[in-house]
Design a protein around this motif. Sequence first.
Motif, PDB file in Angstrom:
ATOM      1  N   PRO A 204      27.849   9.247  27.988  1.00 16.68           N
ATOM      2  CA  PRO A 204      28.312   8.980  26.618  1.00 16.68           C
ATOM      3  C   PRO A 204      29.719   8.396  26.576  1.00 16.68           C
ATOM      4  O   PRO A 204      30.520   8.588  27.483  1.00 16.68           O
TER       5      PRO A 204
ATOM      6  N   TYR B 283      15.807  14.247  22.427  1.00 17.31           N
ATOM      7  CA  TYR B 283      16.286  13.014  23.050  1.00 17.31           C
ATOM      8  C   TYR B 283      15.407  11.864  22.604  1.00 17.31           C
ATOM      9  O   TYR B 283      14.285  12.047  22.146  1.00 17.31           O
TER      10      TYR B 283
ATOM     11  N   TRP C 105      29.059  17.194  16.657  1.00 16.49           N
ATOM     12  CA  TRP C 105      28.042  16.801  17.634  1.00 16.49           C
ATOM     13  C   TRP C 105      28.096  17.677  18.880  1.00 16.49           C
ATOM     14  O   TRP C 105      29.174  18.095  19.328  1.00 16.49           O
ATOM     15  N   ARG C 106      26.918  17.903  19.457  1.00 20.68           N
ATOM     16  CA  ARG C 106      26.795  18.520  20.773  1.00 20.68           C
ATOM     17  C   ARG C 106      25.814  17.706  21.612  1.00 20.68           C
ATOM     18  O   ARG C 106      24.700  17.423  21.165  1.00 20.68           O
ATOM     19  N   LEU C 107      26.247  17.310  22.798  1.00 16.79           N
ATOM     20  CA  LEU C 107      25.417  16.544  23.734  1.00 16.79           C
ATOM     21  C   LEU C 107      25.130  17.401  24.961  1.00 16.79           C
ATOM     22  O   LEU C 107      25.967  18.213  25.373  1.00 16.79           O
ATOM     23  N   TYR C 108      23.951  17.191  25.555  1.00 18.50           N
ATOM     24  CA  TYR C 108      23.511  18.005  26.686  1.00 18.50           C
ATOM     25  C   TYR C 108      23.002  17.106  27.813  1.00 18.50           C
ATOM     26  O   TYR C 108      22.601  15.965  27.587  1.00 18.50           O
TER      27      TYR C 108
ATOM     28  N   PRO D 120      26.359  22.730  26.035  1.00 17.97           N
ATOM     29  CA  PRO D 120      26.701  21.315  25.822  1.00 17.97           C
ATOM     30  C   PRO D 120      27.612  20.790  26.928  1.00 17.97           C
ATOM     31  O   PRO D 120      28.467  21.503  27.440  1.00 17.97           O
TER      32      PRO D 120
ATOM     33  N   GLU E 143      31.283  18.184  23.233  1.00 16.97           N
ATOM     34  CA  GLU E 143      31.275  18.707  21.871  1.00 16.97           C
ATOM     35  C   GLU E 143      32.484  18.165  21.131  1.00 16.97           C
ATOM     36  O   GLU E 143      33.609  18.213  21.640  1.00 16.97           O
TER      37      GLU E 143
ATOM     38  N   THR F 133      19.548  11.276  26.486  1.00 16.43           N
ATOM     39  CA  THR F 133      20.621  12.242  26.223  1.00 16.43           C
ATOM     40  C   THR F 133      20.177  13.214  25.127  1.00 16.43           C
ATOM     41  O   THR F 133      19.864  12.807  24.008  1.00 16.43           O
TER      42      THR F 133
ATOM     43  N   HIS G  10      20.681  15.752  22.201  1.00 20.28           N
ATOM     44  CA  HIS G  10      21.775  15.845  21.223  1.00 20.28           C
ATOM     45  C   HIS G  10      21.321  16.565  19.969  1.00 20.28           C
ATOM     46  O   HIS G  10      20.138  16.601  19.639  1.00 20.28           O
ATOM     47  N   GLN G  11      22.305  17.135  19.276  1.00 16.47           N
ATOM     48  CA  GLN G  11      22.106  17.677  17.944  1.00 16.47           C
ATOM     49  C   GLN G  11      23.445  17.625  17.220  1.00 16.47           C
ATOM     50  O   GLN G  11      24.496  17.566  17.858  1.00 16.47           O
TER      51      GLN G  11
END
Length: 493
Positions: free
Chosen positions: A83, A200, A216-219, A240, A243, A258, A260-261
């Motif tokens: 990201p 994703y 946002w939180r990405l994993y 995450p 964040e 990716t 995400h939420q």
Amino acid sequence: MDTAERLRCGSQAGAPCMRTMPKKRGKHAEMGMEMQVQSKRAKVETDCSPSVMDFESPESLFASLISPIKPEVFFKEYWEEKPLLVQRNNPLLAAYYQSLFQLSDLKELCSQGLYYGRDINICRCVNGKKKVLNKEGKVNYAQLKKDFDQKKATMQFHQPQRFKEELWKIQEKLECYFGSLVGSNVYITPQGSQGLPPHYDDVEVFILQLEGEKHWRLYKPTVHLAREYNVESEDRIGNPTHEFVLKPGDLLYFPRGTIHQADTPPGIPYSTHVTISTYQNNSWGDFLLDAIPGLVFSTAKEDVALRTSIPRKLLMQVDIADSTKKLSSILRMLADRLENTGELRSSDMRKDFIMNRLPPCLGCDSDSLTPGGKVPKLDSKIRLQFRDHAVITVEPDQENSDEIRKEMVYVYHSLKNRRETHMMGTEDDDTGSEEGAAQQTPHGLRFPLSYLDALKQIWSGSTVSVKELKLTSAEEKENLALALWTECLIEVF
């Protein structure tokens, strides 16, 4: 379902979820700190040199979109890899992005006629699942706003470039830049709410924050460069890796796959962002599936190895190890042929892209799409225009139903495509079957294979004299120039 429809349905990026959490410390801290350092650098540089969208060319538009990150850095370090967060604490940029779409735009568009499902989804994340709250038929803004306020539902607006010229301009340039379809969705989420569960996508995603704030939180991906959309459970995705909170003017990019939420934090009335997505089904695997049949077809004409019969009862056998060895040797022979000839022709992917992409955004200058000025003659000089909106393919003659069809040259273009149907597919087409079918037929021209070298001359981009075109007769040269002029594909000097 065609590529445009899949991208419309599959591009779900931009989900919302809970409140800003403390910074992570632990096994994901290094990745999180890396992104923080990158965003700080981008923020400092942006404060010194504010960026506005530059529509001079597709290249300048993309460069301004991700500024201050340079395109060469982006494609080397981030594209399909990790990201990118660009935080732009600049009121000028915030004001610019807000012109792309606002909640007030949705109210106006509802009065013009929008429909649930086709244009608008009302949804909310409930217990880790997406709950759709759509009504039937035409969207009523008062009811829409009621669901928004009382049910804390997210408004998901499909393909706003159909209605907003600013997004049309951006996405048309990006389609030229990537050579791939570019779709978009607008998400408007009320405070303390989340529209989509962790998931994703199968597209490369660019998020532009327009109004309010979004947490946002990405994993870490479970499927790298995923080929489909999928919801992931909270207990599977772990902590995450990144964040942060997006504010107006900020940009976020993340690769397909990716997880995400995102959510609108309490105290923020609502958040509006646009998700711009591209590169669905645009991998080497997709290209080979499209191009290899043509390579096999042309090779079989010249090499008897591909015309010999397969072993008796091969299609009925379970163990085909011996035949696999034979097939492997044929594939190696095809690879050698490809390396020696340098010819790997894609036709269906090209046609799909040209047929479904946006037409040029010309504003009030619509006369440019009407043949005018000088008619090309033998002594005329001509130059290709709308280079990014036209392709040349070589394929079997579509107008000849004989078993053995000659190869022809086709020139397809998107100058007559309809912006109103961009990325919407055909399943819910309200325009009527005849017009819907016409939209699925590429616009363009058909020539004998002997015209290929002359077309390549013109496609080189330089000015060329009609009489110097690589064709045998003056009549053929004039006819080629006239055909391209009629389709507004050349300028005449």
